[in-house]
Design a protein around this motif. Structure first.
Motif, PDB file in Angstrom:
ATOM      1  N   GLY A  89      -7.810  10.717  -3.371  1.00  0.00           N
ATOM      2  CA  GLY A  89      -6.581  10.329  -4.071  1.00  0.00           C
ATOM      3  C   GLY A  89      -5.355  10.543  -3.205  1.00  0.00           C
ATOM      4  O   GLY A  89      -4.451   9.696  -3.163  1.00  0.00           O
ATOM      5  N   ASP A  90      -5.291  11.671  -2.490  1.00  0.00           N
ATOM      6  CA  ASP A  90      -4.176  11.937  -1.574  1.00  0.00           C
ATOM      7  C   ASP A  90      -4.177  10.923  -0.438  1.00  0.00           C
ATOM      8  O   ASP A  90      -3.125  10.426  -0.028  1.00  0.00           O
ATOM      9  N   PHE A  91      -5.365  10.609   0.074  1.00  0.00           N
ATOM     10  CA  PHE A  91      -5.498   9.636   1.156  1.00  0.00           C
ATOM     11  C   PHE A  91      -5.003   8.261   0.705  1.00  0.00           C
ATOM     12  O   PHE A  91      -4.312   7.565   1.443  1.00  0.00           O
ATOM     13  N   LYS A  92      -5.318   7.884  -0.531  1.00  0.00           N
ATOM     14  CA  LYS A  92      -4.867   6.602  -1.062  1.00  0.00           C
ATOM     15  C   LYS A  92      -3.350   6.547  -1.173  1.00  0.00           C
ATOM     16  O   LYS A  92      -2.755   5.491  -0.958  1.00  0.00           O
ATOM     17  N   LYS A  93      -2.722   7.676  -1.502  1.00  0.00           N
ATOM     18  CA  LYS A  93      -1.259   7.710  -1.599  1.00  0.00           C
ATOM     19  C   LYS A  93      -0.621   7.456  -0.244  1.00  0.00           C
ATOM     20  O   LYS A  93       0.348   6.702  -0.136  1.00  0.00           O
ATOM     21  N   VAL A  94      -1.155   8.069   0.802  1.00  0.00           N
ATOM     22  CA  VAL A  94      -0.633   7.852   2.163  1.00  0.00           C
ATOM     23  C   VAL A  94      -0.885   6.405   2.581  1.00  0.00           C
ATOM     24  O   VAL A  94      -0.007   5.745   3.147  1.00  0.00           O
ATOM     25  N   LEU A  95      -2.060   5.908   2.296  1.00  0.00           N
ATOM     26  CA  LEU A  95      -2.416   4.537   2.639  1.00  0.00           C
ATOM     27  C   LEU A  95      -1.535   3.527   1.890  1.00  0.00           C
ATOM     28  O   LEU A  95      -1.118   2.521   2.454  1.00  0.00           O
ATOM     29  N   SER A  96      -1.236   3.816   0.637  1.00  0.00           N
ATOM     30  CA  SER A  96      -0.424   2.892  -0.159  1.00  0.00           C
ATOM     31  C   SER A  96       0.991   2.756   0.402  1.00  0.00           C
ATOM     32  O   SER A  96       1.594   1.686   0.289  1.00  0.00           O
ATOM     33  N   LEU A  97       1.509   3.813   1.015  1.00  0.00           N
ATOM     34  CA  LEU A  97       2.829   3.721   1.639  1.00  0.00           C
ATOM     35  C   LEU A  97       2.811   2.755   2.819  1.00  0.00           C
ATOM     36  O   LEU A  97       3.781   2.033   3.052  1.00  0.00           O
ATOM     37  N   GLN A  98       1.727   2.719   3.563  1.00  0.00           N
ATOM     38  CA  GLN A  98       1.611   1.819   4.704  1.00  0.00           C
ATOM     39  C   GLN A  98       1.333   0.382   4.268  1.00  0.00           C
ATOM     40  O   GLN A  98       1.745  -0.559   4.927  1.00  0.00           O
ATOM     41  N   LEU A  99       0.624   0.215   3.148  1.00  0.00           N
ATOM     42  CA  LEU A  99       0.252  -1.117   2.679  1.00  0.00           C
ATOM     43  C   LEU A  99       1.295  -1.741   1.765  1.00  0.00           C
ATOM     44  O   LEU A  99       1.370  -2.959   1.651  1.00  0.00           O
ATOM     45  N   GLY A 100       2.055  -0.913   1.064  1.00  0.00           N
ATOM     46  CA  GLY A 100       2.990  -1.421   0.074  1.00  0.00           C
ATOM     47  C   GLY A 100       2.297  -1.780  -1.235  1.00  0.00           C
ATOM     48  O   GLY A 100       2.774  -2.622  -1.986  1.00  0.00           O
ATOM     49  N   ALA A 101       1.155  -1.160  -1.499  1.00  0.00           N
ATOM     50  CA  ALA A 101       0.409  -1.397  -2.737  1.00  0.00           C
ATOM     51  C   ALA A 101       0.318  -0.087  -3.519  1.00  0.00           C
ATOM     52  O   ALA A 101       0.452   0.994  -2.947  1.00  0.00           O
ATOM     53  N   LEU A 102       0.083  -0.190  -4.806  1.00  0.00           N
ATOM     54  CA  LEU A 102      -0.069   1.008  -5.626  1.00  0.00           C
ATOM     55  C   LEU A 102      -1.398   1.692  -5.314  1.00  0.00           C
ATOM     56  O   LEU A 102      -2.420   1.016  -5.146  1.00  0.00           O
ATOM     57  N   PRO A 103      -1.406   3.035  -5.255  1.00  0.00           N
ATOM     58  CA  PRO A 103      -2.667   3.738  -4.980  1.00  0.00           C
ATOM     59  C   PRO A 103      -3.727   3.506  -6.050  1.00  0.00           C
ATOM     60  O   PRO A 103      -4.918   3.568  -5.766  1.00  0.00           O
ATOM     61  N   THR A 104      -3.304   3.214  -7.272  1.00  0.00           N
ATOM     62  CA  THR A 104      -4.273   2.968  -8.346  1.00  0.00           C
ATOM     63  C   THR A 104      -4.975   1.622  -8.185  1.00  0.00           C
ATOM     64  O   THR A 104      -6.014   1.395  -8.803  1.00  0.00           O
ATOM     65  N   LYS A 105      -4.433   0.738  -7.362  1.00  0.00           N
ATOM     66  CA  LYS A 105      -5.020  -0.587  -7.127  1.00  0.00           C
ATOM     67  C   LYS A 105      -5.922  -0.623  -5.894  1.00  0.00           C
ATOM     68  O   LYS A 105      -6.503  -1.646  -5.579  1.00  0.00           O
ATOM     69  N   ILE A 106      -6.021   0.512  -5.187  1.00  0.00           N
ATOM     70  CA  ILE A 106      -6.817   0.584  -3.960  1.00  0.00           C
ATOM     71  C   ILE A 106      -8.194   1.156  -4.270  1.00  0.00           C
ATOM     72  O   ILE A 106      -8.318   2.171  -4.963  1.00  0.00           O
ATOM     73  N   VAL A 107      -9.236   0.511  -3.751  1.00  0.00           N
ATOM     74  CA  VAL A 107     -10.610   1.004  -3.862  1.00  0.00           C
ATOM     75  C   VAL A 107     -11.133   1.172  -2.439  1.00  0.00           C
ATOM     76  O   VAL A 107     -11.062   0.250  -1.634  1.00  0.00           O
ATOM     77  N   LEU A 108     -11.634   2.359  -2.127  1.00  0.00           N
ATOM     78  CA  LEU A 108     -12.187   2.633  -0.805  1.00  0.00           C
ATOM     79  C   LEU A 108     -13.697   2.789  -0.911  1.00  0.00           C
ATOM     80  O   LEU A 108     -14.198   3.392  -1.860  1.00  0.00           O
ATOM     81  N   GLN A 109     -14.393   2.249   0.083  1.00  0.00           N
ATOM     82  CA  GLN A 109     -15.847   2.368   0.120  1.00  0.00           C
ATOM     83  C   GLN A 109     -16.291   2.820   1.503  1.00  0.00           C
ATOM     84  O   GLN A 109     -15.665   2.485   2.500  1.00  0.00           O
ATOM     85  N   LYS A 110     -17.364   3.585   1.505  1.00  0.00           N
ATOM     86  CA  LYS A 110     -18.012   3.990   2.752  1.00  0.00           C
ATOM     87  C   LYS A 110     -19.500   3.723   2.577  1.00  0.00           C
ATOM     88  O   LYS A 110     -20.127   4.300   1.696  1.00  0.00           O
ATOM     89  N   GLY A 111     -20.028   2.833   3.381  1.00  0.00           N
ATOM     90  CA  GLY A 111     -21.449   2.504   3.296  1.00  0.00           C
ATOM     91  C   GLY A 111     -21.853   1.923   1.958  1.00  0.00           C
ATOM     92  O   GLY A 111     -22.954   2.158   1.487  1.00  0.00           O
ATOM     93  N   GLY A 112     -20.952   1.193   1.303  1.00  0.00           N
ATOM     94  CA  GLY A 112     -21.258   0.569   0.025  1.00  0.00           C
ATOM     95  C   GLY A 112     -21.021   1.451  -1.183  1.00  0.00           C
ATOM     96  O   GLY A 112     -21.125   0.983  -2.304  1.00  0.00           O
TER      97      GLY A 112
END
Length: 73
Positions: free
Chosen positions: A25-48
């Motif tokens: 969740g913290d990682f998504k917040k940092v990532l959302s600042l770089q992307l300009g998207a809401l962290p709640t709209k981001i889905v991250l996957q590793k190996g499916g």
């Protein structure tokens, strides 16, 4: 400090600096600042597998130079 690469499969690769003790969740917040998207709209996957917000990056064995897949809801 680790650097994780996030690939949105549309040609955009983003490198994010973080700590292994950070939650997804913290990682998504940092990532959302770089992307300009809401962290709640981001889905991250590793190996499916979808990464859950309350688990740390270290628990998912995400280390330096790990690649994650990025999807939007």
């Amino acid at each position: 400090m680790i650097e994780v690469t996030v690939n949105d499969r549309l040609g955009k690769k983003i490198k994010v600096k973080c700590l292994e003790d950070d939650t997804v969740g913290d990682f998504k917040k940092v990532l959302s600042l770089q992307l300009g998207a809401l962290p709640t709209k981001i889905v991250l996957q590793k190996g499916g597998s979808v990464l859950k917000d309350h688990i740390t990056l270290g628990d998912y064995e995400i280390h330096n130079d790990t690649n994650l897949e990025l999807y939007y809801m």
